[in-house]
Write a protein that holds these residues in place. Structure first.
Motif, PDB file in Angstrom:
ATOM      1  N   ALA A   1      14.055   9.414   5.180  1.00 25.30           N
ATOM      2  CA  ALA A   1      13.207  10.344   4.420  1.00 25.30           C
ATOM      3  C   ALA A   1      12.305  11.141   5.351  1.00 25.30           C
ATOM      4  N   LEU A   2      11.717  10.463   6.330  1.00 23.58           N
ATOM      5  CA  LEU A   2      10.834  11.131   7.278  1.00 23.58           C
ATOM      6  C   LEU A   2      11.610  12.168   8.094  1.00 23.58           C
ATOM      7  N   HIS A   3      12.821  11.819   8.503  1.00 26.77           N
ATOM      8  CA  HIS A   3      13.663  12.747   9.270  1.00 26.77           C
ATOM      9  C   HIS A   3      14.021  13.974   8.426  1.00 26.77           C
ATOM     10  N   LEU A   4      14.383  13.740   7.160  1.00 28.35           N
ATOM     11  CA  LEU A   4      14.719  14.855   6.262  1.00 28.35           C
ATOM     12  C   LEU A   4      13.524  15.778   6.043  1.00 28.35           C
ATOM     13  N   ILE A   5      12.348  15.182   5.888  1.00 23.86           N
ATOM     14  CA  ILE A   5      11.144  15.978   5.642  1.00 23.86           C
ATOM     15  C   ILE A   5      10.780  16.798   6.881  1.00 23.86           C
ATOM     16  N   LYS A   6      10.932  16.183   8.067  1.00 24.17           N
ATOM     17  CA  LYS A   6      10.633  16.907   9.310  1.00 24.17           C
ATOM     18  C   LYS A   6      11.582  18.089   9.505  1.00 24.17           C
ATOM     19  N   LYS A   7      12.817  17.930   9.050  1.00 21.39           N
ATOM     20  CA  LYS A   7      13.826  18.989   9.195  1.00 21.39           C
ATOM     21  C   LYS A   7      14.097  19.610   7.821  1.00 21.39           C
ATOM     22  N   LYS A   8      13.029  19.984   7.152  1.00 25.00           N
ATOM     23  CA  LYS A   8      13.119  20.447   5.774  1.00 25.00           C
ATOM     24  C   LYS A   8      14.087  21.618   5.592  1.00 25.00           C
ATOM     25  N   GLU A   9      13.955  22.639   6.434  1.00 23.95           N
ATOM     26  CA  GLU A   9      14.800  23.827   6.290  1.00 23.95           C
ATOM     27  C   GLU A   9      16.254  23.547   6.682  1.00 23.95           C
ATOM     28  N   GLN A  10      16.443  22.818   7.793  1.00 23.50           N
ATOM     29  CA  GLN A  10      17.804  22.576   8.297  1.00 23.50           C
ATOM     30  C   GLN A  10      18.551  21.502   7.515  1.00 23.50           C
ATOM     31  N   LEU A  11      17.845  20.495   6.983  1.00 22.93           N
ATOM     32  CA  LEU A  11      18.514  19.360   6.346  1.00 22.93           C
ATOM     33  C   LEU A  11      18.176  19.169   4.875  1.00 22.93           C
TER      34      LEU A  11
ATOM     35  N   LYS B   1       0.833  -1.192   0.000  1.00 20.69           N
ATOM     36  CA  LYS B   1       0.000   0.000   0.000  1.00 20.69           C
ATOM     37  C   LYS B   1       0.872   1.247   0.000  1.00 20.69           C
ATOM     38  N   ARG B   2       0.506   2.245  -0.779  1.00 20.25           N
ATOM     39  CA  ARG B   2       1.249   3.509  -0.781  1.00 20.25           C
ATOM     40  C   ARG B   2       0.918   4.277   0.478  1.00 20.25           C
ATOM     41  N   ILE B   3       1.961   4.874   1.089  1.00 20.03           N
ATOM     42  CA  ILE B   3       1.748   5.578   2.346  1.00 20.03           C
ATOM     43  C   ILE B   3       1.927   7.089   2.209  1.00 20.03           C
ATOM     44  N   ALA B   4       2.405   7.529   1.043  1.00 18.42           N
ATOM     45  CA  ALA B   4       2.646   8.964   0.840  1.00 18.42           C
ATOM     46  C   ALA B   4       2.569   9.278  -0.650  1.00 18.42           C
ATOM     47  N   GLY B   5       2.672  10.557  -0.956  1.00 26.46           N
ATOM     48  CA  GLY B   5       2.615  11.009  -2.337  1.00 26.46           C
ATOM     49  C   GLY B   5       3.809  10.513  -3.144  1.00 26.46           C
ATOM     50  N   PRO B   6       3.730  10.616  -4.486  1.00 29.28           N
ATOM     51  CA  PRO B   6       4.797  10.085  -5.344  1.00 29.28           C
ATOM     52  C   PRO B   6       6.166  10.728  -5.105  1.00 29.28           C
ATOM     53  N   GLU B   7       6.198  12.011  -4.718  1.00 33.06           N
ATOM     54  CA  GLU B   7       7.485  12.676  -4.473  1.00 33.06           C
ATOM     55  C   GLU B   7       8.203  12.064  -3.265  1.00 33.06           C
ATOM     56  N   ILE B   8       7.442  11.794  -2.211  1.00 34.29           N
ATOM     57  CA  ILE B   8       8.029  11.188  -1.011  1.00 34.29           C
ATOM     58  C   ILE B   8       8.414   9.744  -1.296  1.00 34.29           C
ATOM     59  N   GLU B   9       7.570   9.027  -2.019  1.00 42.78           N
ATOM     60  CA  GLU B   9       7.872   7.634  -2.387  1.00 42.78           C
ATOM     61  C   GLU B   9       9.164   7.562  -3.208  1.00 42.78           C
ATOM     62  N   ARG B  10       9.336   8.514  -4.111  1.00 40.33           N
ATOM     63  CA  ARG B  10      10.550   8.538  -4.938  1.00 40.33           C
ATOM     64  C   ARG B  10      11.779   8.808  -4.084  1.00 40.33           C
ATOM     65  N   LEU B  11      11.660   9.724  -3.112  1.00 41.11           N
ATOM     66  CA  LEU B  11      12.754  10.013  -2.194  1.00 41.11           C
ATOM     67  C   LEU B  11      13.134   8.750  -1.419  1.00 41.11           C
ATOM     68  N   ILE B  12      12.151   8.015  -0.940  1.00 41.03           N
ATOM     69  CA  ILE B  12      12.399   6.772  -0.191  1.00 41.03           C
ATOM     70  C   ILE B  12      13.082   5.741  -1.086  1.00 41.03           C
ATOM     71  N   GLN B  13      12.583   5.588  -2.318  1.00 40.65           N
ATOM     72  CA  GLN B  13      13.168   4.611  -3.254  1.00 40.65           C
ATOM     73  C   GLN B  13      14.619   4.933  -3.575  1.00 40.65           C
ATOM     74  N   LEU B  14      14.934   6.222  -3.750  1.00 45.17           N
ATOM     75  CA  LEU B  14      16.310   6.617  -4.050  1.00 45.17           C
ATOM     76  C   LEU B  14      17.214   6.418  -2.841  1.00 45.17           C
ATOM     77  N   LEU B  15      16.739   6.781  -1.658  1.00 42.40           N
ATOM     78  CA  LEU B  15      17.527   6.583  -0.440  1.00 42.40           C
ATOM     79  C   LEU B  15      17.798   5.098  -0.196  1.00 42.40           C
ATOM     80  N   ALA B  16      16.839   4.241  -0.552  1.00 42.14           N
ATOM     81  CA  ALA B  16      17.005   2.795  -0.346  1.00 42.14           C
ATOM     82  C   ALA B  16      18.122   2.215  -1.202  1.00 42.14           C
ATOM     83  N   LYS B  17      18.540   2.945  -2.240  1.00 41.26           N
ATOM     84  CA  LYS B  17      19.626   2.475  -3.110  1.00 41.26           C
ATOM     85  C   LYS B  17      21.002   2.831  -2.560  1.00 41.26           C
ATOM     86  N   VAL B  18      21.039   3.666  -1.514  1.00 39.89           N
ATOM     87  CA  VAL B  18      22.312   4.039  -0.889  1.00 39.89           C
ATOM     88  C   VAL B  18      22.818   2.850  -0.075  1.00 39.89           C
TER      89      VAL B  18
END
Length: 201
Positions: A32-42, A3-20
């Motif tokens: 991804a969730l941590h980066l989004i919560k700290k959008k301005e700082q991180l 099941k999708r849990i977020a919009g396509p932009e967030i899903e794409r961020l998660i998919q790319l981070l998973a390749k690291v």
């Protein structure tokens, strides 16, 4: 189907981070969730830094290191001993040796190891350029700092053969007991290598 849990932009961020390397799907979601919560700082500064890296990072044509200049900062440093060359499998190995600050020398990055089963032969690695560097006559010692794996040792033997026609000393890193290591915790292969590589006390 998950099941999708977020919009396509967030899903794409998660998919790319998973390749690291070191990040699986679960760790990627947390990152991804941590980066989004700290959008301005991180997230903003990270996106900016990644854009700069994409534009400016180059592979050094001399040694294979990555830097924002070509030749890289190591190759262009006149204080380095050009008569000694440390051969490594990957840039991460070069960086590890530099952190240790053990020797002020130059490097050569192979870009991997020989692995016929994976289709990696001499032509897929930076071996020709290594031979060319040694052929110029300035290098007096080549230190093979490859991993103690079957592929690493196969690569080391191949490189030794390739360099046998030149007046250059070919050495390799010692294998054995790590500093601060306890014998009881070491595997049999490490203990055997340590005994074979013993030195005078």
């Amino acid at each position: 189907m998950s099941k999708r849990i977020a919009g396509p932009e967030i899903e794409r961020l998660i998919q790319l981070l998973a390749k690291v390397p070191g990040l699986g799907p679960r760790s990627a979601r947390r990152a991804a969730l941590h980066l989004i919560k700290k959008k301005e700082q991180l997230l903003g500064p990270l996106a900016s830094a990644m854009g700069e890296a994409l534009d400016k990072v180059r592979v050094c044509s001399a040694c294979g290191n990555v830097d924002t200049s070509d030749p890289c900062i190591i190759c262009s440093d006149p204080r380095r001993d050009g008569s000694t060359l440390i051969v490594v499998e990957d840039v991460s190995d070069l960086w590890a040796l530099e952190r240790a600050s053990a020797m002020n020398v130059r490097y050569h990055v192979l870009g991997g190891t020989l692995s016929p089963l994976d289709g990696v032969g001499p032509d897929q690695l930076n071996i020709r350029s290594l031979v060319d560097r040694v052929a110029m006559g300035d290098v007096k010692e080549v230190i093979l700092a490859v991993n103690a794996t079957v592929e690493g040792q196969t690569t080391a033997h191949y490189l030794t053969d390739q360099l046998s026609g030149f007046e250059v000393k070919v050495t390799r890193l010692a294998h054995g007991v790590p500093v601060g290591g306890e014998l009881d915790y070491l595997d049999e292969g490490t203990l055997t290598a340590a005994l074979r590589s013993r030195t005078l006390f």
